[in-house]
Design a protein around this motif. Sequence first.
Motif, PDB file in Angstrom:
ATOM      1  N   SER A 125      46.088  22.445  50.916  1.00  0.00           N
ATOM      2  CA  SER A 125      47.245  23.212  50.444  1.00  0.00           C
ATOM      3  C   SER A 125      47.897  22.539  49.256  1.00  0.00           C
ATOM      4  O   SER A 125      47.871  21.312  49.122  1.00  0.00           O
ATOM      5  N   LEU A 162      57.438  34.460  52.811  1.00  0.00           N
ATOM      6  CA  LEU A 162      58.189  35.477  52.059  1.00  0.00           C
ATOM      7  C   LEU A 162      57.646  36.878  52.227  1.00  0.00           C
ATOM      8  O   LEU A 162      58.374  37.808  52.589  1.00  0.00           O
ATOM      9  N   GLN A 188      66.527  37.122  53.526  1.00  0.00           N
ATOM     10  CA  GLN A 188      67.389  36.083  52.941  1.00  0.00           C
ATOM     11  C   GLN A 188      66.603  35.380  51.837  1.00  0.00           C
ATOM     12  O   GLN A 188      65.507  34.864  52.093  1.00  0.00           O
ATOM     13  N   ARG A 195      56.501  30.396  42.599  1.00  0.00           N
ATOM     14  CA  ARG A 195      55.262  30.096  43.316  1.00  0.00           C
ATOM     15  C   ARG A 195      54.077  30.788  42.641  1.00  0.00           C
ATOM     16  O   ARG A 195      54.271  31.791  41.929  1.00  0.00           O
ATOM     17  N   ARG A 228      66.511  26.546  51.309  1.00  0.00           N
ATOM     18  CA  ARG A 228      65.816  26.138  52.544  1.00  0.00           C
ATOM     19  C   ARG A 228      65.352  24.701  52.363  1.00  0.00           C
ATOM     20  O   ARG A 228      64.728  24.367  51.332  1.00  0.00           O
ATOM     21  N   ASP A 252      61.926  23.053  50.444  1.00  0.00           N
ATOM     22  CA  ASP A 252      61.310  23.928  49.441  1.00  0.00           C
ATOM     23  C   ASP A 252      61.083  23.194  48.120  1.00  0.00           C
ATOM     24  O   ASP A 252      61.991  22.513  47.617  1.00  0.00           O
TER      25      ASP A 252
HETATM   26  C1  WQD Z   1      57.752  31.203  49.189  1.00  0.00           C
HETATM   27  C2  WQD Z   1      59.089  31.314  48.472  1.00  0.00           C
HETATM   28  C3  WQD Z   1      60.936  30.362  49.668  1.00  0.00           C
HETATM   29  C4  WQD Z   1      60.899  33.182  52.997  1.00  0.00           C
HETATM   30  C5  WQD Z   1      54.205  27.601  52.550  1.00  0.00           C
HETATM   31  C6  WQD Z   1      53.327  26.405  52.750  1.00  0.00           C
HETATM   32  C7  WQD Z   1      52.016  26.635  52.070  1.00  0.00           C
HETATM   33  C8  WQD Z   1      51.424  27.890  52.599  1.00  0.00           C
HETATM   34  C9  WQD Z   1      52.354  29.064  52.349  1.00  0.00           C
HETATM   35  C10 WQD Z   1      49.893  27.648  54.426  1.00  0.00           C
HETATM   36  C11 WQD Z   1      59.927  30.056  48.590  1.00  0.00           C
HETATM   37  C12 WQD Z   1      61.111  31.870  49.508  1.00  0.00           C
HETATM   38  C13 WQD Z   1      60.576  32.516  51.822  1.00  0.00           C
HETATM   39  C14 WQD Z   1      62.142  33.864  53.102  1.00  0.00           C
HETATM   40  C15 WQD Z   1      62.678  33.199  50.860  1.00  0.00           C
HETATM   41  N1  WQD Z   1      51.153  27.717  53.995  1.00  0.00           N
HETATM   42  N2  WQD Z   1      61.458  32.533  50.780  1.00  0.00           N
HETATM   43  N3  WQD Z   1      62.988  33.851  52.020  1.00  0.00           N
HETATM   44  O1  WQD Z   1      56.986  27.621  51.481  1.00  0.00           O
HETATM   45  O2  WQD Z   1      55.913  28.283  49.243  1.00  0.00           O
HETATM   46  O3  WQD Z   1      54.474  27.728  51.182  1.00  0.00           O
HETATM   47  O4  WQD Z   1      53.591  28.763  53.018  1.00  0.00           O
HETATM   48  O5  WQD Z   1      48.881  27.826  53.858  1.00  0.00           O
HETATM   49  O6  WQD Z   1      51.170  25.538  52.368  1.00  0.00           O
HETATM   50  O7  WQD Z   1      53.944  25.298  52.159  1.00  0.00           O
HETATM   51  O8  WQD Z   1      55.753  29.829  51.200  1.00  0.00           O
HETATM   52  O9  WQD Z   1      56.312  32.185  51.655  1.00  0.00           O
HETATM   53  O10 WQD Z   1      57.560  30.357  52.919  1.00  0.00           O
HETATM   54  O11 WQD Z   1      58.040  30.721  50.506  1.00  0.00           O
HETATM   55  O12 WQD Z   1      63.465  33.196  49.904  1.00  0.00           O
HETATM   56  O13 WQD Z   1      62.500  34.480  54.152  1.00  0.00           O
HETATM   57  O14 WQD Z   1      59.863  32.350  49.088  1.00  0.00           O
HETATM   58  O15 WQD Z   1      62.180  29.703  49.456  1.00  0.00           O
HETATM   59  O16 WQD Z   1      60.621  29.886  47.366  1.00  0.00           O
HETATM   60  P1  WQD Z   1      55.894  28.301  50.722  1.00  0.00           P
HETATM   61  P2  WQD Z   1      56.920  30.822  51.657  1.00  0.00           P
END
Ligand code: WQD
Length: 340
Positions: free
Chosen positions: A125, A200, A216, A231, A295, A298
């Motif tokens: 990852s 997300l 949120q 991202r 969060r 992040d």
């Molecule tokens: C993406 C963006 C959040 C949820 C993680 C792991 C990565 C992979 C994918 C396994 C961020 C924002 C999110 C919400 C939001 N996992 N967000 N509200 O954290 O980039 O990656 O998941 O393979 O290894 O690290 O993914 O989708 O959680 O977040 O605002 O309810 O969306 O702050 O900026 P992340 P995510």
Amino acid sequence: MKILVTGGTGYIGAHTIVELQQHGFEVVIADNLSNSFADVVDAIKEITAIRPVFEQIDLADAAQTKALFAKHPDIVGVIHFAAFKAVGESTKLPLKYYHNNLFSLVNLLNTMQEFDVNTLVFSSSCTVYGQPETLPVDEKAAIQKALSPYGNTKQIAEDIISDTIKASPLKAIMLRYFNPIGAHESALIGELPIGIPNNLVPFITQTTIGKRDCLQVFGNDYDTPDGTCIRDYIHVVDLAKAHVLALSRLMEKKNDAPCEVFNLGTGTGYSVLEAIQAFERVSGRKLNYKIVERRAGDVEKIWADTHLANTVLGWKAEKGLDDMMRSAWNWELKLSEKKN
Ligand code: WQD
């Protein structure tokens, strides 16, 4: 050729099995169903007309892992997805993550050695990079201290694999995913988080379909054009195709080194608000969301340098953000049809 796919009833595993079977590989799934459902096997059969063998086992159990390889002595390679992967949950339950993610890996590598299986594609990852100093981030970037136990299990796993390669005939390709989203065009398989989604896009689609009240958005005070995190979102089918190329590269002994690492991203970063706008555009629906505090854990912004995967692996992401969002929404619509 028979390939073991651990975590094969999971989101990325299932999409990869579809591509593997469509490329003529025979697949055995090992999964403990702790974070997925067995009916994914039926969906894979419906898409490809081939039912993969499914063995419900816990890879953290050495005896069960050995019995699996004894039952399938013709396994010639392994794609290892099986792991817990929720960043937030890992900070609350670190031992659950270290035990599951690392004991499973060590058992798997031990058993592969015992049965002389020396080909491994590993699901890593972009979390291993933490917050990169320069962007886009390439595979030679410094590995920063992980921001979560989940990210740390991926860093430790990469070390375990590279150390094992130095001491054995094992060959491996480690694939560092950026943010996998979307679903197969059939809408028969897709992301199906159990309980409240951590990620997300499933939260966006579940809010829009009415399963959640409001998305949120975690912070809009970051050092980015619109203040929200950036991202590199990648279509899960593009990601799945890369696994077939990586496996074939090893099986055909085309690898340049016993251990290779590739970033799997599109090379383009999008903010949370841009992702929401793309979803609203393709779904024709208005998303109910509000900005809240950041969060913990992040990363502010990250997107991939994809040069190595494009030139050496011969892989390039083809689908854009609108495709990703459209397929994610179609999957959510199909799920809600099934419920009614
Ligand atoms: C993406 C963006 C959040 C949820 C993680 C792991 C990565 C992979 C994918 C396994 C961020 C924002 C999110 C919400 C939001 N996992 N967000 N509200 O954290 O980039 O990656 O998941 O393979 O290894 O690290 O993914 O989708 O959680 O977040 O605002 O309810 O969306 O702050 O900026 P992340 P995510």
